[in-house]
Design a protein around this motif. Structure first.
Motif, PDB file in Angstrom:
ATOM      1  N   HIS A 216       0.842  -1.194   0.000  1.00  0.00           N
ATOM      2  CA  HIS A 216       0.000   0.000   0.000  1.00  0.00           C
ATOM      3  C   HIS A 216       0.877   1.244   0.000  1.00  0.00           C
ATOM      4  N   GLN A 217       0.440   2.254  -0.732  1.00  0.00           N
ATOM      5  CA  GLN A 217       1.202   3.494  -0.816  1.00  0.00           C
ATOM      6  C   GLN A 217       0.850   4.415   0.345  1.00  0.00           C
ATOM      7  N   GLU A 219       0.629   8.115   1.736  1.00  0.00           N
ATOM      8  CA  GLU A 219       0.575   9.503   1.283  1.00  0.00           C
ATOM      9  C   GLU A 219       1.710  10.278   1.936  1.00  0.00           C
ATOM     10  N   GLY A 220       2.409  11.036   1.153  1.00  0.00           N
ATOM     11  CA  GLY A 220       3.583  11.759   1.657  1.00  0.00           C
ATOM     12  C   GLY A 220       4.860  11.003   1.409  1.00  0.00           C
ATOM     13  N   GLY A 221       4.732   9.714   0.951  1.00  0.00           N
ATOM     14  CA  GLY A 221       5.918   8.964   0.567  1.00  0.00           C
ATOM     15  C   GLY A 221       6.727   8.428   1.724  1.00  0.00           C
ATOM     16  N   GLN A 222       6.164   8.395   2.949  1.00  0.00           N
ATOM     17  CA  GLN A 222       6.901   7.874   4.092  1.00  0.00           C
ATOM     18  C   GLN A 222       6.063   6.824   4.803  1.00  0.00           C
ATOM     19  N   VAL A 223       6.741   5.861   5.387  1.00  0.00           N
ATOM     20  CA  VAL A 223       6.057   4.830   6.151  1.00  0.00           C
ATOM     21  C   VAL A 223       5.632   5.405   7.491  1.00  0.00           C
ATOM     22  N   GLN A 229      -3.401   5.262   3.581  1.00  0.00           N
ATOM     23  CA  GLN A 229      -2.730   4.389   2.626  1.00  0.00           C
ATOM     24  C   GLN A 229      -3.639   4.108   1.438  1.00  0.00           C
ATOM     25  N   VAL A 230      -3.004   3.937   0.272  1.00  0.00           N
ATOM     26  CA  VAL A 230      -3.710   3.600  -0.947  1.00  0.00           C
ATOM     27  C   VAL A 230      -3.127   2.307  -1.479  1.00  0.00           C
ATOM     28  N   GLU A 231      -3.973   1.334  -1.731  1.00  0.00           N
ATOM     29  CA  GLU A 231      -3.485   0.035  -2.190  1.00  0.00           C
ATOM     30  C   GLU A 231      -3.039   0.106  -3.642  1.00  0.00           C
ATOM     31  N   ILE A 232      -1.927  -0.567  -3.951  1.00  0.00           N
ATOM     32  CA  ILE A 232      -1.466  -0.679  -5.335  1.00  0.00           C
ATOM     33  C   ILE A 232      -2.326  -1.725  -6.021  1.00  0.00           C
ATOM     34  N   ASN A 233      -2.862  -1.384  -7.173  1.00  0.00           N
ATOM     35  CA  ASN A 233      -3.565  -2.363  -8.002  1.00  0.00           C
ATOM     36  C   ASN A 233      -2.574  -2.880  -9.033  1.00  0.00           C
TER      37      ASN A 233
END
Length: 240
Positions: A216-217, A219-223, A229-233
């Protein structure tokens, strides 16, 4: 008819390397039949605009990975590199059951694979130091990937600190590759091959995680636990 391909590298008339693409570049090419002696052969058409942009000259050879034909995705076992026989790096991914097209469509994994491809052929050419550098760059790409994406440990049935351990593993492998100063004698090939194979396994594993929908991505590019979070399809993720 058209094909979707990824441009891997360009070689001149003497088969000398002109350029390796990092990441591999996606192209859409038309097909056409041309007569060769007594038979018709199916060719790929590269228009003048694309050829000029890529600085291609007559007689140059392109190494391509074909992923779609006439808008139809090829089954994983049919995805092939054109011009070379199947390189060992792709053979390994195929045996691991990883969809090569999935790696190519995810920008970070595409870039990681392109550096590993470079490392593979540098080892074949006995450029061990160059292979070591390319493998280190692969690790840097994977580090950035794990900073940007969160692994769903519950879906993978892993422990909560799994991602931290994965990040530490990559960091430790990078340290293993770094001499920390001038190295006496030639670069050791055996340890370079060891690290190469470890990194290839990590790439294959992360691709499997994406395929399972366990990445999952943030937002902001940090864990971080407090970020959305946005899931990768894996079916729709495309390279930038």
């Amino acid at each position: 008819m058209s094909v979707e391909v990824y441009l891997v590298e360009v070689r001149d008339e003497q088969n000398r390397l002109v350029k390796r693409f990092k990441p591999f570049e996606k192209l859409q090419l038309e097909t056409r039949y041309r007569r060769y002696r007594t038979r018709l052969i199916l060719c790929l058409k590269l228009d003048a605009e694309k050829a000029s942009r890529l600085n291609l000259e007559e007689g140059y050879k392109l190494v391509l990975i074909i992923t779609k034909y006439d808008e139809t995705p090829l089954i994983p076992s049919s995805v092939r590199a054109v011009y070379y026989k199947l390189p060992g790096i792709l053979e390994h991914l195929e045996k691991a059951g990883v969809k090569l097209s999935l790696i190519l469509e995810q920008s970070a994994l595409n870039k990681a694979l392109s550096y590993l491809w470079d490392a593979w052929f540098r080892l074949e050419e006995n450029d061990v130091e160059g292979a070591r550098t390319a493998t280190r760059k692969t690790l840097e790409v994977l580090e950035n990937f794990l900073n940007k994406y969160r692994i769903d440990v519950e879906k993978l049935e892993e422990t909560k600190d799994f991602q931290d351990k994965m990040e530490k593993l990559i960091s430790d492998i990078k340290s293993f590759l770094h001499y920390g100063g001038p190295h006496p004698g030639p670069t050791p090939r055996v340890t370079t091959e060891l690290v190469f194979n470890l990194v290839l396994q990590i790439l294959a594993y992360l691709a499997k995680c994406v395929e399972m929908g366990a990445v999952h991505q943030n937002e902001g590019g940090q864990v971080g636990q407090n970020r959305n979070q946005v899931e990768i399809n894996p079916e729709t993720t495309k390279p930038h």
